[in-house]
Design an enzyme around this catalytic site. Structure first.
Site, PDB file in Angstrom:
ATOM      1  N   GLY A  79       0.810  -1.218   0.000  1.00 37.27           N
ATOM      2  CA  GLY A  79       0.000   0.000   0.000  1.00 37.27           C
ATOM      3  C   GLY A  79       0.835   1.256   0.000  1.00 37.27           C
ATOM      4  O   GLY A  79       0.589   2.188  -0.777  1.00 37.27           O
ATOM      5  N   GLU A 100      11.328   2.848   5.484  1.00 36.20           N
ATOM      6  CA  GLU A 100      10.995   1.464   5.823  1.00 36.20           C
ATOM      7  C   GLU A 100      12.096   0.927   6.745  1.00 36.20           C
ATOM      8  O   GLU A 100      13.281   0.953   6.393  1.00 36.20           O
ATOM      9  CB  GLU A 100      10.897   0.608   4.563  1.00 36.20           C
ATOM     10  CG  GLU A 100      10.806  -0.886   4.810  1.00 36.20           C
ATOM     11  CD  GLU A 100       9.655  -1.275   5.734  1.00 36.20           C
ATOM     12  OE1 GLU A 100       9.929  -1.901   6.771  1.00 36.20           O
ATOM     13  OE2 GLU A 100       8.493  -0.940   5.427  1.00 36.20           O
ATOM     14  N   CYS A 111       3.007  -8.754   2.977  1.00 37.56           N
ATOM     15  CA  CYS A 111       2.576  -9.596   1.862  1.00 37.56           C
ATOM     16  C   CYS A 111       3.756 -10.269   1.162  1.00 37.56           C
ATOM     17  O   CYS A 111       3.792 -11.483   1.006  1.00 37.56           O
ATOM     18  CB  CYS A 111       1.783  -8.774   0.858  1.00 37.56           C
ATOM     19  SG  CYS A 111       1.252  -9.745  -0.575  1.00 37.56           S
ATOM     20  N   CYS A 152       1.587 -13.238   2.125  1.00 39.38           N
ATOM     21  CA  CYS A 152       0.935 -13.835   0.953  1.00 39.38           C
ATOM     22  C   CYS A 152       1.886 -14.593   0.036  1.00 39.38           C
ATOM     23  O   CYS A 152       1.610 -15.741  -0.342  1.00 39.38           O
ATOM     24  CB  CYS A 152       0.241 -12.749   0.128  1.00 39.38           C
ATOM     25  SG  CYS A 152      -0.666 -11.531   1.080  1.00 39.38           S
ATOM     26  N   LYS A 212       3.876 -17.619   1.700  1.00 39.60           N
ATOM     27  CA  LYS A 212       2.850 -18.593   2.103  1.00 39.60           C
ATOM     28  C   LYS A 212       2.301 -19.327   0.889  1.00 39.60           C
ATOM     29  O   LYS A 212       2.133 -20.552   0.916  1.00 39.60           O
ATOM     30  CB  LYS A 212       1.723 -17.883   2.843  1.00 39.60           C
ATOM     31  CG  LYS A 212       0.571 -18.777   3.251  1.00 39.60           C
ATOM     32  CD  LYS A 212      -0.609 -17.958   3.747  1.00 39.60           C
ATOM     33  CE  LYS A 212      -1.264 -17.180   2.606  1.00 39.60           C
ATOM     34  NZ  LYS A 212      -2.396 -16.348   3.063  1.00 39.60           N
ATOM     35  N   ALA A 257      10.738   5.472  11.264  1.00 38.88           N
ATOM     36  CA  ALA A 257      10.258   6.852  11.338  1.00 38.88           C
ATOM     37  C   ALA A 257       9.281   6.998  12.505  1.00 38.88           C
ATOM     38  O   ALA A 257       8.410   6.150  12.705  1.00 38.88           O
ATOM     39  CB  ALA A 257       9.575   7.249  10.036  1.00 38.88           C
ATOM     40  N   GLY A 276      -8.369 -19.078  12.867  1.00 38.08           N
ATOM     41  CA  GLY A 276      -8.592 -18.173  11.756  1.00 38.08           C
ATOM     42  C   GLY A 276      -7.933 -18.673  10.484  1.00 38.08           C
ATOM     43  O   GLY A 276      -7.418 -19.800  10.425  1.00 38.08           O
ATOM     44  N   TYR A 277      -7.934 -17.821   9.452  1.00 41.39           N
ATOM     45  CA  TYR A 277      -7.429 -18.299   8.163  1.00 41.39           C
ATOM     46  C   TYR A 277      -5.938 -18.580   8.201  1.00 41.39           C
ATOM     47  O   TYR A 277      -5.456 -19.511   7.546  1.00 41.39           O
ATOM     48  CB  TYR A 277      -7.792 -17.323   7.041  1.00 41.39           C
ATOM     49  CG  TYR A 277      -7.038 -16.019   7.021  1.00 41.39           C
ATOM     50  CD1 TYR A 277      -5.868 -15.884   6.286  1.00 41.39           C
ATOM     51  CD2 TYR A 277      -7.485 -14.911   7.729  1.00 41.39           C
ATOM     52  CE1 TYR A 277      -5.160 -14.690   6.259  1.00 41.39           C
ATOM     53  CE2 TYR A 277      -6.798 -13.714   7.706  1.00 41.39           C
ATOM     54  CZ  TYR A 277      -5.634 -13.609   6.973  1.00 41.39           C
ATOM     55  OH  TYR A 277      -4.936 -12.428   6.957  1.00 41.39           O
ATOM     56  N   ALA A 292      -4.136 -19.700  10.809  1.00 41.54           N
ATOM     57  CA  ALA A 292      -3.960 -20.985  11.487  1.00 41.54           C
ATOM     58  C   ALA A 292      -4.332 -22.140  10.575  1.00 41.54           C
ATOM     59  O   ALA A 292      -3.591 -23.132  10.469  1.00 41.54           O
ATOM     60  CB  ALA A 292      -4.807 -21.013  12.758  1.00 41.54           C
ATOM     61  N   GLU A 341      -4.600 -22.215   7.240  1.00 42.14           N
ATOM     62  CA  GLU A 341      -3.716 -22.325   6.079  1.00 42.14           C
ATOM     63  C   GLU A 341      -2.420 -23.032   6.446  1.00 42.14           C
ATOM     64  O   GLU A 341      -1.975 -23.951   5.739  1.00 42.14           O
ATOM     65  CB  GLU A 341      -3.426 -20.935   5.515  1.00 42.14           C
ATOM     66  CG  GLU A 341      -4.596 -20.322   4.765  1.00 42.14           C
ATOM     67  CD  GLU A 341      -4.325 -18.906   4.297  1.00 42.14           C
ATOM     68  OE1 GLU A 341      -4.993 -18.469   3.343  1.00 42.14           O
ATOM     69  OE2 GLU A 341      -3.450 -18.212   4.883  1.00 42.14           O
ATOM     70  N   GLY A 387      -4.147 -13.956  16.216  1.00 43.10           N
ATOM     71  CA  GLY A 387      -4.505 -12.568  15.948  1.00 43.10           C
ATOM     72  C   GLY A 387      -3.313 -11.709  15.580  1.00 43.10           C
ATOM     73  O   GLY A 387      -2.154 -12.096  15.755  1.00 43.10           O
ATOM     74  N   THR A 398      -4.001  -7.269   1.112  1.00 45.17           N
ATOM     75  CA  THR A 398      -3.058  -6.497   0.294  1.00 45.17           C
ATOM     76  C   THR A 398      -3.730  -5.707  -0.828  1.00 45.17           C
ATOM     77  O   THR A 398      -3.460  -4.509  -0.985  1.00 45.17           O
ATOM     78  CB  THR A 398      -1.987  -7.440  -0.288  1.00 45.17           C
ATOM     79  OG1 THR A 398      -1.262  -8.027   0.795  1.00 45.17           O
ATOM     80  CG2 THR A 398      -1.033  -6.685  -1.195  1.00 45.17           C
ATOM     81  N   HIS A 431     -18.381 -26.961 -19.846  1.00 48.32           N
ATOM     82  CA  HIS A 431     -18.423 -28.367 -19.438  1.00 48.32           C
ATOM     83  C   HIS A 431     -17.249 -29.131 -20.026  1.00 48.32           C
ATOM     84  O   HIS A 431     -16.863 -28.893 -21.175  1.00 48.32           O
ATOM     85  CB  HIS A 431     -19.739 -28.992 -19.916  1.00 48.32           C
ATOM     86  CG  HIS A 431     -19.918 -30.403 -19.498  1.00 48.32           C
ATOM     87  ND1 HIS A 431     -20.239 -30.776 -18.218  1.00 48.32           N
ATOM     88  CD2 HIS A 431     -19.797 -31.553 -20.206  1.00 48.32           C
ATOM     89  CE1 HIS A 431     -20.326 -32.086 -18.146  1.00 48.32           C
ATOM     90  NE2 HIS A 431     -20.059 -32.582 -19.342  1.00 48.32           N
ATOM     91  N   GLU A 447     -18.951 -24.927 -13.496  1.00 49.05           N
ATOM     92  CA  GLU A 447     -20.215 -24.862 -14.241  1.00 49.05           C
ATOM     93  C   GLU A 447     -21.419 -24.958 -13.307  1.00 49.05           C
ATOM     94  O   GLU A 447     -22.517 -24.491 -13.628  1.00 49.05           O
ATOM     95  CB  GLU A 447     -20.287 -25.962 -15.299  1.00 49.05           C
ATOM     96  CG  GLU A 447     -20.406 -27.363 -14.760  1.00 49.05           C
ATOM     97  CD  GLU A 447     -20.456 -28.401 -15.879  1.00 49.05           C
ATOM     98  OE1 GLU A 447     -21.433 -28.378 -16.655  1.00 49.05           O
ATOM     99  OE2 GLU A 447     -19.510 -29.213 -15.977  1.00 49.05           O
TER     100      GLU A 447
END
Length: 485
Positions: A16, A36, A44, A49, A52, A116, A178-179, A181, A183, A295, A344, A468, A473
């Site tokens: 971002g 940074e 990410c 992301c 992973k 910063a 959660g997602y 854990a 994954e 979390g 992200t 198909h 479908e």
């Protein structure tokens, strides 16, 4: 000449922040600086992301080998080489970080490899000692995983640590439902680790569609994940030799490897050794490793935000309006640090909307409605819009749903099931939600998300000819609702 060093100063080099900095510099010709403190690419690219998903790909090859023989191929299983994979993964992450740095440089953004801290609403102080002023400050500092308030919780790892392991454990306890854990439970199980999962709730993936959650839970357990719902850690500590007494050799997957047992006998017992855990279900076991996925929290601590007039919420998130503006008019925030929708692509869109609003004179509120997302469990879960439960609380609905064994895996003899589900408004006929549990559900939901975002009705889906033979479908061939409510 401006009274400030920069028109915009961005704190955070994730997706971002980098997008906002680049677009402001290139499209709006703003003078932009960015700081940074860690690696460019943020959660990410560096610890989320991207690595992973590479691990997801790696974990799926075991089933490919098993299925291949049923399709006439003679392949053999081999041991998973974590060291080789990790080296290749790190090379790719290094490459991507270099891409991020180059994008900023080519856009004319001045980068600072430093932390910063805000001194006031127009001033930041860097860890290098430099003080910089800016007309606008954008906070895009991301978030971090949390450890629970539990004695000896430091013995466990968090999701950031998983990518830096020297070797994979033989056994692991993952705490959380959660997602993240789920994954990593699927990933590590696919890589040959014995996985146990504790979740204090009644069902994993709280907040998502109930029917989809149930199917994923069943699939995880059928693959060998030892899932315990309604369960949490009561106590944990370094394992002692007597904790292992009485275990059969075949049970050592519950406990320590030979070299770890030897370390215990020699007075070991550190974070690298086995961990004894007592659960609220009354069981006590020894694991090679414990991972907390309980979390995340925004990275706002020690940044001087409140001192600069920026209001924080109870989780430490920067409180912003629909234009991502904080209570200090010159300070904006996007991404996980605002704890709105922590994805992200959402952070990138928030950054773009910020530039439109502040630098292009086009006030653009952030659109957080009908965001498609995917959870990379096995099978994957793709979702957009309302769950059945949320939609039924809102209005009268029809539910169209089918679950079946897909051709590819059924032919190979696996019992895996997939699910396709549409939630439809009885009044407007609009599709309020679409939920897919299937291999490559993430790819499918991206396309279904376009239709749902456009306001497609169930009849629009019905008028679309099926492709198909495919799993997807079924999305356009369900004619009768399975229930209404």
């Amino acid at each position: 000449m401006s009274e400030f060093d920069y028109d915009l100063f961005v704190i955070g080099g994730g997706s971002g922040g980098v997008r906002a900095a680049r677009v402001a510099a290139m499209d709006a010709e703003a003078k932009v600086g960015l700081a940074e403190a860690d690696r460019y690419g943020g959660t990410c690219v560096i610890r989320g992301c991207v690595p992973k998903k590479l691990m997801v790909f790696a974990s799926e090859y075991a089933e490919v080998v098993e299925d291949a023989s049923n399709y006439g191929w003679s392949l053999q299983h081999g041991p998973f080489d974590w060291e080789n994979f990790r080296a290749r993964m790190n090379t790719e992450l290094d490459r991507l970080e270099g891409v991020y740095r180059s994008l900023l440089k080519n856009a004319g953004v001045t980068s600072y490899d430093a932390r910063a801290v805000l001194k006031d609403a127009h001033t930041v102080e860097l860890s290098t000692g430099e003080t910089i002023t800016a007309k606008h400050i954008l906070v895009a500092a991301g978030g971090h995983p949390l450890r629970p308030d539990l004695p000896n919780a430091d013995l466990g790892i968090v999701s950031d640590d998983i990518f830096h392991l020297e070797k994979l454990p033989r056994s692991i306890l993952i705490v959380g439902g959660g997602y993240i854990a789920c994954e990593f439970a699927c990933i590590l199980n696919g890589l040959g680790v014995e996985v146990t999962q504790y979740y204090r709730g009644a069902q994993v993936l709280r907040g998502f569609d109930e029917e989809a959650r149930g199917l994923i839970s069943e699939a995880m357990q059928s693959r060998g994940i030892d899932l315990h719902t309604g369960t949490d850690i009561v106590e944990m500590r370094c394992a002692e030799e007597e904790d292992l007494t009485g275990h059969r050799e075949s049970d050592i997957s519950m406990g320590a490897t030979t070299h770890q047992l030897e370390a215990l006998r020699n007075g070991g017992g550190d974070r690298d050794g086995p961990i004894w855990v007592k659960g609220s279900n009354g069981n006590s076991r020894v694991f090679d490793m414990v991972m907390f996925a309980t979390g995340r929290a925004p990275n706002t601590g020690g940044m001087g935000l409140e001192e600069a007039g920026v209001r924080l919420g109870r989780k430490g998130e920067v409180v912003v309006d629909k234009y991502s503006q904080s209570s200090a008019p010159s300070v904006y925030a996007i991404g996980d640090v605002t704890d709105r929708v922590n994805l992200t692509p959402v952070a990138i869109r928030e950054g773009m909307a910020f530039v439109e609003t502040v630098f292009k004179g086009n006030p653009t509120p952030v659109d957080h409605d009908l965001i498609p997302s995917a959870i990379f469990t096995q099978p994957e879960f793709g979702t957009v819009g309302l769950s059945e439960e949320a939609a039924a609380e809102q209005e009268a609905i029809e539910v169209y749903c089918t679950s079946f064994r897909p051709m590819q895996t059924a032919f190979a003899g696996r019992q895996d099931r997939v699910m396709m589900k549409l939630i439809v408004s009885q009044e407007t006929r609009r599709v309020l939600g679409c939920h897919i549990v299937a291999p490559n559900a993430g790819e499918m939901i991206q396309l279904a998300g376009i239709a749902v975002k456009m306001g497609a009705t169930k009849e629009d889906f019905d008028r679309t000819c099926a492709v198909h033979p495919t799993m997807s479908e079924e999305i356009v061939t369900m004619r009768k609702p399975v229930r209404t409510g």
